[in-house]
Scaffold this motif. Structure first.
Motif, PDB file in Angstrom:
ATOM      1  N   ALA A 145       0.819  -1.216   0.000  1.00  0.00           N
ATOM      2  CA  ALA A 145       0.000   0.000   0.000  1.00  0.00           C
ATOM      3  C   ALA A 145       0.853   1.267   0.000  1.00  0.00           C
ATOM      4  N   ARG A 146       2.179   1.097   0.079  1.00  0.00           N
ATOM      5  CA  ARG A 146       3.137   2.231   0.035  1.00  0.00           C
ATOM      6  C   ARG A 146       2.910   3.212   1.190  1.00  0.00           C
ATOM      7  N   MET A 147       2.547   2.696   2.365  1.00  0.00           N
ATOM      8  CA  MET A 147       2.345   3.551   3.535  1.00  0.00           C
ATOM      9  C   MET A 147       3.692   3.837   4.175  1.00  0.00           C
ATOM     10  N   LYS A 148       4.397   4.797   3.556  1.00  0.00           N
ATOM     11  CA  LYS A 148       5.687   5.245   4.049  1.00  0.00           C
ATOM     12  C   LYS A 148       5.825   6.715   3.699  1.00  0.00           C
ATOM     13  N   LEU A 149       6.709   7.383   4.449  1.00  0.00           N
ATOM     14  CA  LEU A 149       6.818   8.821   4.314  1.00  0.00           C
ATOM     15  C   LEU A 149       8.261   9.253   4.548  1.00  0.00           C
ATOM     16  N   ALA A 150       8.754  10.137   3.689  1.00  0.00           N
ATOM     17  CA  ALA A 150      10.057  10.774   3.875  1.00  0.00           C
ATOM     18  C   ALA A 150       9.802  12.266   4.065  1.00  0.00           C
ATOM     19  N   VAL A 151      10.336  12.813   5.170  1.00  0.00           N
ATOM     20  CA  VAL A 151      10.121  14.232   5.504  1.00  0.00           C
ATOM     21  C   VAL A 151      11.483  14.887   5.631  1.00  0.00           C
ATOM     22  N   THR A 152      11.678  16.009   4.928  1.00  0.00           N
ATOM     23  CA  THR A 152      12.922  16.771   5.050  1.00  0.00           C
ATOM     24  C   THR A 152      12.712  17.941   5.987  1.00  0.00           C
ATOM     25  N   ALA A 153      13.520  17.991   7.032  1.00  0.00           N
ATOM     26  CA  ALA A 153      13.456  19.086   8.011  1.00  0.00           C
ATOM     27  C   ALA A 153      14.688  19.968   7.829  1.00  0.00           C
TER      28      ALA A 153
END
Length: 68
Positions: free
Chosen positions: A59-67
């Motif tokens: 389901a591609r339930m992943k997240l990349a966040v740039t801070a």
């Protein structure tokens, strides 16, 4: 800060590295399971996945966040 709100036990959040993000593997990290998780972001890219079977890989339930 990042806040994840979801319905436990149907979902969870795991902080992972790039390898874990790409492979949908927890690498031994423990899942957060409260349904209302607040995570302090580190500078740079932060990676998160759902470790419920099939959720990240199918389901591609992943997240990349740039801070910054």
């Amino acid at each position: 800060m990042a806040v994840f709100r979801y319905l436990p036990p149907f979902h969870n959040v795991v902080v992972v590295d790039l390898t874990g993000y790409r492979s949908c593997s927890t690498g031994g990290s423990r899942p957060l399971t409260s349904g209302n998780d607040t995570i302090t972001l580190k500078k740079g890219v932060n990676y998160f996945i759902c470790s419920v079977p099939g959720h990240c890989s199918l389901a591609r339930m992943k997240l990349a966040v740039t801070a910054t």
